[in-house]
Design an enzyme around this catalytic site. Structure first.
Site, PDB file in Angstrom:
ATOM      1  N   ASP A 270     -25.808 -14.222 -41.619  1.00  0.00           N
ATOM      2  CA  ASP A 270     -24.471 -13.698 -41.372  1.00  0.00           C
ATOM      3  C   ASP A 270     -23.528 -14.620 -42.138  1.00  0.00           C
ATOM      4  O   ASP A 270     -23.941 -15.697 -42.601  1.00  0.00           O
ATOM      5  CB  ASP A 270     -24.175 -13.746 -39.873  1.00  0.00           C
ATOM      6  CG  ASP A 270     -22.715 -13.497 -39.551  1.00  0.00           C
ATOM      7  OD1 ASP A 270     -22.172 -12.473 -40.003  1.00  0.00           O
ATOM      8  OD2 ASP A 270     -22.110 -14.345 -38.881  1.00  0.00           O
TER       9      ASP A 270
ATOM     10  N   ASP B  61     -19.323 -14.992 -41.601  1.00  0.00           N
ATOM     11  CA  ASP B  61     -18.239 -15.574 -40.808  1.00  0.00           C
ATOM     12  C   ASP B  61     -18.756 -16.208 -39.521  1.00  0.00           C
ATOM     13  O   ASP B  61     -19.398 -15.547 -38.706  1.00  0.00           O
ATOM     14  CB  ASP B  61     -17.206 -14.494 -40.455  1.00  0.00           C
ATOM     15  CG  ASP B  61     -16.393 -14.057 -41.656  1.00  0.00           C
ATOM     16  OD1 ASP B  61     -15.507 -14.824 -42.070  1.00  0.00           O
ATOM     17  OD2 ASP B  61     -16.658 -12.968 -42.185  1.00  0.00           O
TER      18      ASP B  61
END
Length: 222
Positions: free
Chosen positions: A8, A10
């Protein structure tokens, strides 16, 4: 046999999430409104459809606020907070180890490509990724599994041949829905939220040896 690692972005590679929450929370305080983490968590790791912190004061509370000025102020504050933010501990070491082990490296993010590329290039890690899929590539972002399914396809691997690295419940749900085992590294904001089951949960990747997660892949290259 594990063949790929999918990050991922953020909150996982660099903690943009805490800076956003602080920026919004302080902006709300100026209007005497408390932005709880429970409320804000509705938009962490996903789109702003469930909770839009830019619009809530105007649409739900009917406060007379200039939307454009409010947005600009929040984004400026976030940019200032991000000036001192660094890559999360252990991420670079995982990228280096994955590359040395011959693993394919993917990235699945609910943010726009422009946002993701900006920070990957600033951090000097853009070239590590074999496949990047963002909100620009799918109709539905996390917790929908579409981002992960697209990344698996781009990497040419099956779900049980990959491991996801996530920091938020929405991200973890997306990985699980795609059938990918998940390592959780919650940040200072998401660590208070409720998660389901995971392969491992640690404060940062520095606390979990790469060889522990990818023992088969590492052994294969020796």
């Amino acid at each position: 046999m594990t063949k790929a690692i999918i990050f991922d972005f953020d909150g996982t590679i660099i903690d943009t999430e805490t800076a956003w929450y602080v920026a919004f929370r302080e902006a709300y305080k100026k209007h005497e409104v408390d932005l709880s983490l429970e409320m804000y968590s509705g938009c962490i790791g996903t789109s702003l459809h469930k909770f839009n912190p830019y619009e809530y004061l105007m649409t739900d509370l009917n406060l007379p606020i200039d939307r454009d000025e409010f947005r600009k102020a929040v984004q400026l504050h976030h940019s200032q907070l991000m000036e001192v933010e660094e890559m999360r501990p252990g991420v670079l070491e995982y990228l280096q180890s994955a590359k040395q082990s011959g693993l394919k490296i993917g990235l699945a993010s609910s943010s726009p490509l422009e946002w993701v590329e900006k920070y990957l290039k600033q951090l000097g890690i853009y070239d590590y990724f074999d496949c990047i899929r963002t909100a620009d590539d799918v109709q539905n972002v996390k917790p929908d599994p579409e981002l992960y399914l697209q990344t698996l396809k781009g990497l040419g691997v099956k779900a049980d041949e990959a491991i996801a690295i996530e920091d938020s419940p929405n991200g973890a749900k997306a990985a699980e829905a795609a059938g990918i085992p998940c390592v959780l590294t919650p940040n200072s904001i998401t660590k208070t939220l409720e998660f389901g089951n995971s392969l491992h949960r640690v404060e940062s990747l520095r606390d979990l040896a790469f060889s522990t997660v990818f023992a088969g892949a590492v052994a294969q290259t020796k």
